[in-house]
Design a protein around this motif. Sequence first.
Motif, short mmCIF file in Angstrom:
data_model
loop_
_atom_site.label_atom_id
_atom_site.label_comp_id
_atom_site.label_asym_id
_atom_site.label_seq_id
_atom_site.Cartn_x
_atom_site.Cartn_y
_atom_site.Cartn_z
N GLY A 80 0.82 -1.20 0.00
CA GLY A 80 0.00 0.00 0.00
C GLY A 80 0.85 1.24 0.00
N GLY A 81 0.20 2.39 -0.10
CA GLY A 81 0.94 3.64 -0.08
C GLY A 81 0.03 4.83 -0.21
N ILE A 82 0.63 6.02 -0.10
CA ILE A 82 -0.10 7.28 -0.20
C ILE A 82 0.76 8.27 -0.96
CG2 ILE A 82 0.79 8.17 2.00
CD1 ILE A 82 -2.04 9.40 2.41
N ARG A 83 0.10 9.22 -1.64
CA ARG A 83 0.82 10.17 -2.49
C ARG A 83 0.10 11.51 -2.52
NH1 ARG A 83 3.91 9.35 -7.76
NH2 ARG A 83 3.90 11.38 -8.77
N GLU B 79 -4.57 20.04 -7.14
CA GLU B 79 -3.91 19.27 -6.08
C GLU B 79 -4.73 18.03 -5.77
OE1 GLU B 79 -3.50 21.92 -2.80
OE2 GLU B 79 -1.73 22.93 -3.64
N ASN B 80 -4.05 16.91 -5.55
CA ASN B 80 -4.75 15.65 -5.33
C ASN B 80 -3.96 14.73 -4.41
OD1 ASN B 80 -7.15 15.49 -7.45
ND2 ASN B 80 -5.41 16.47 -8.46
N PHE B 81 -4.70 14.01 -3.54
CA PHE B 81 -4.15 12.90 -2.77
C PHE B 81 -4.63 11.60 -3.40
CE2 PHE B 81 -3.70 16.12 0.55
CZ PHE B 81 -2.49 15.75 1.14
N THR B 82 -3.75 10.60 -3.47
CA THR B 82 -4.13 9.27 -3.95
C THR B 82 -3.56 8.22 -3.00
OG1 THR B 82 -2.21 9.31 -5.44
CG2 THR B 82 -4.34 9.86 -6.39
N ALA B 83 -4.16 7.05 -3.04
CA ALA B 83 -3.71 5.96 -2.17
C ALA B 83 -4.06 4.63 -2.82
CB ALA B 83 -4.37 6.06 -0.80
N SER B 84 -3.40 3.59 -2.37
CA SER B 84 -3.72 2.24 -2.85
C SER B 84 -3.43 1.24 -1.75
CB SER B 84 -2.92 1.89 -4.11
OG SER B 84 -1.56 1.67 -3.81
N ASN C 278 -7.24 -5.55 -4.95
CA ASN C 278 -6.61 -4.24 -4.90
C ASN C 278 -7.65 -3.14 -4.91
OD1 ASN C 278 -3.39 -4.28 -5.37
ND2 ASN C 278 -4.30 -6.01 -6.45
N PHE C 279 -7.40 -2.10 -4.11
CA PHE C 279 -8.21 -0.89 -4.11
C PHE C 279 -7.26 0.28 -4.36
CE2 PHE C 279 -10.19 -3.87 -1.13
CZ PHE C 279 -11.47 -3.96 -1.67
N ALA C 280 -7.67 1.15 -5.27
CA ALA C 280 -6.78 2.28 -5.60
C ALA C 280 -7.60 3.48 -6.01
CB ALA C 280 -5.82 1.89 -6.72
N THR C 281 -7.08 4.65 -5.67
CA THR C 281 -7.65 5.90 -6.16
C THR C 281 -6.69 6.49 -7.19
OG1 THR C 281 -6.60 7.21 -4.41
CG2 THR C 281 -8.80 6.34 -3.98
N GLY C 282 -7.24 7.27 -8.11
CA GLY C 282 -6.44 7.92 -9.13
C GLY C 282 -7.00 9.28 -9.45
N PHE C 283 -6.25 10.05 -10.22
CA PHE C 283 -6.73 11.36 -10.63
C PHE C 283 -6.09 11.73 -11.96
CE2 PHE C 283 -2.63 12.74 -9.22
CZ PHE C 283 -2.39 13.94 -9.88
#
Length: 752
Positions: free
Chosen positions: A463-466, A496-501, A517-522
Amino acid sequence: MKIYLSYLFIGMAFVAQAQNKISGIIKTTQNEPLLGVQIYIEDLQKGTSTDENGYYELKNLPNIPIKITAVYIGFETQSKTVTFDKSEMILNFTLEEAVFKMEEIIIATPFNKLQSENVMKVEKASIQQLQHKGAATLMDGLNTIAGVSQVSTGVGIGKPIIRGLRGNRVLVYSQGIRLENQQFGDEHGLGIDESSIESVEVIKGPASLLYGSDALGGVIYFNPLKFADANSFDFTYNQSYHSNTQGTNTTFGAKQSYDSWKFLANGSRNSHSDYKTPNNTRITNTRFNETIFNSAIGFNSNFISSTLRFNYNSTKVGIPEEIGIQNNHKTPLLPYQDLTTKMLSWSNNFFLSNSKITSTFGYTLNERKEFEEHHHEEEATHEDEEHDEPLHPSLFLKLHTYSYDVKWHLPKLNKFETILGFQGLHQKNDNFGEEILIPNATLNDFGSFFTAFYNWKEHSIQGGIRFDTRSLKTEKHIVLHEDEEHIFDPIDKTFENFTASLGYKTKLFNKIISRINFATGFRAPNLAELTSNGVHHGSNRFEIGNNDLNSERNFQSDISFEYDSQHFEIFANGFYNRINNYIFISPTGNFEEEFAIYQYIQDDAKLYGGEFGAHLHPHPIDWLHLHSSFEFVIGKQDNKAYLPLIPAHKLTNTLRAEYDINKWLKNGFTSISLESTFKQDKISEFETTSNGYNLVNVGMGGKIKLSKISLDLSLNVNNLFNTSYISHLSRLKVNEFNNIGRNFIARIQFNI
């Protein structure tokens, strides 16, 4: 870039040469030595192969933990990590037979593991595998990967679609850097050729955590050509012929590697005439020409592994408008695109005592020129394709992109691995043509992220965050067109955006590899979507941007299952993708002169579907393989209207025989496949239904060894029965132009 090069050579001058050496024997479970096993160290981009006794050795290795991978066709891939406690180490491998496939290290994901170890599902294929499937172009090859499709304009222009998403939603990486070539247009091709590529990896789903904006729909990651084995020289010559377009492809390449230094260079020339439909009609001005040059230099020591790569691609491709001149000439007629891309990248691995730092710096110059027809009566029937007077581009865009990517692989704690990284780019777009489609602009990206991987027994979690920020500034332009003013107002925007998976992999019942897997994107809106105000001749429409667009944001869930036994394999991948503020272009119903006016708008949307398949290898018929796969995707807006350019459902069945004949033919194959594309009636308001069709493709080939020369031969026939069809994703569908008819493709490759 000069500063970067200075650092490179200063660094090389001060590092001491390592003396570490690894050697060993590679055998089968029956204790028989294996000749030709590929041994590779990805961090060093260094490899070798075993001799007739199964022996290998690699010298000049850094004094850090090193992951070594052994790959051989027909056997399971093994990967081992070695920590030096003395200058010379012995590492032996015992390889077990594998019926289905051999694994490779996945580069597109941050921890560079074998696919069976990855939490994220990634599809990987070598260029040779795609060619053996009968791929006429690189984009045709990608189209054979489950979940990947293409929007095409004839044969010369193809845009990748991953699970229904395309354009700036699919990020393309080549030689370790983002490929930036005004990819917002459906009629803008990849701008990269297979001659400079070793293999391709496809991430299907949000990869914004790893790559930032524009990776909302997935990533296509091209791995560049590998260097020759240590202390060896390779020369390759490749020639292919395509009967339908009377096209030729000529490629040459040379590689030389030593213990520390490595070099390679190759070039390619592609030339094709207009493609022919099953009714024997050529689609005028689908011809194209392409010239490619690629080079690289590598160096490794006990402190650093460094690679400098350069790629040049020049393409002239016609823009088809009607069925006109019928000939086999290869010089594009007006209108046509003249595209040039130059890419320079510098990648480094810095080896510390118990960690490493990787960095990639890149520069890309993309020049896009579009030439229109002169409206003189005599040119309407003029068949001389040489232009007698100097032409000035109606559209001329120069795009400069400077990029950087730095990752610190922190010290490993037991089975806990972590990476801290930051990435960004500076981009400048300038206009030099008679017309303006998008304004002069400056774009700056910056992103930082943290990701971690933990493994215990049969379980892995990642996992991670960005966080990302993108700033975009444009200039004001006033353009006169047919006595009318088109104004491009300046904009100054920041997104500006935060993403995580988060992903989890395990084995169910000790047999079924399961991933969720669960993930966000932009994706920030691009220049065309925000600012367009003019005729885009590549798409034959008047486009209007929307300065009020917001960033697209999505949340996707993926689940996959894989079951492998000795003679049977089955897989199932499903996904659900929710996108807020989905941006698309829609007709307004109005016209500017003869051009329909389209405007960019947005609405919430969802896409769902998956890929399912099986692979049967019946015993005792060990040489026979039956592959079947089915893929589908459905895309809808929240108002229940369907999204545009969604691929039709497709079922592919392939029967393949693999064999060796005595000692003169190795890796021989014969295959026949049936591609069944279903009717597409789930269409947007400005599309029309597309009928289903069936295509039969056949192929055969193998490797012939003659002393020190080996010949790779293949013959493919695509659309064997010359079936008439129109793909739902063809941009020529609106003209009711059929896709390409029967096509014989013959390839021969000399390796010395």
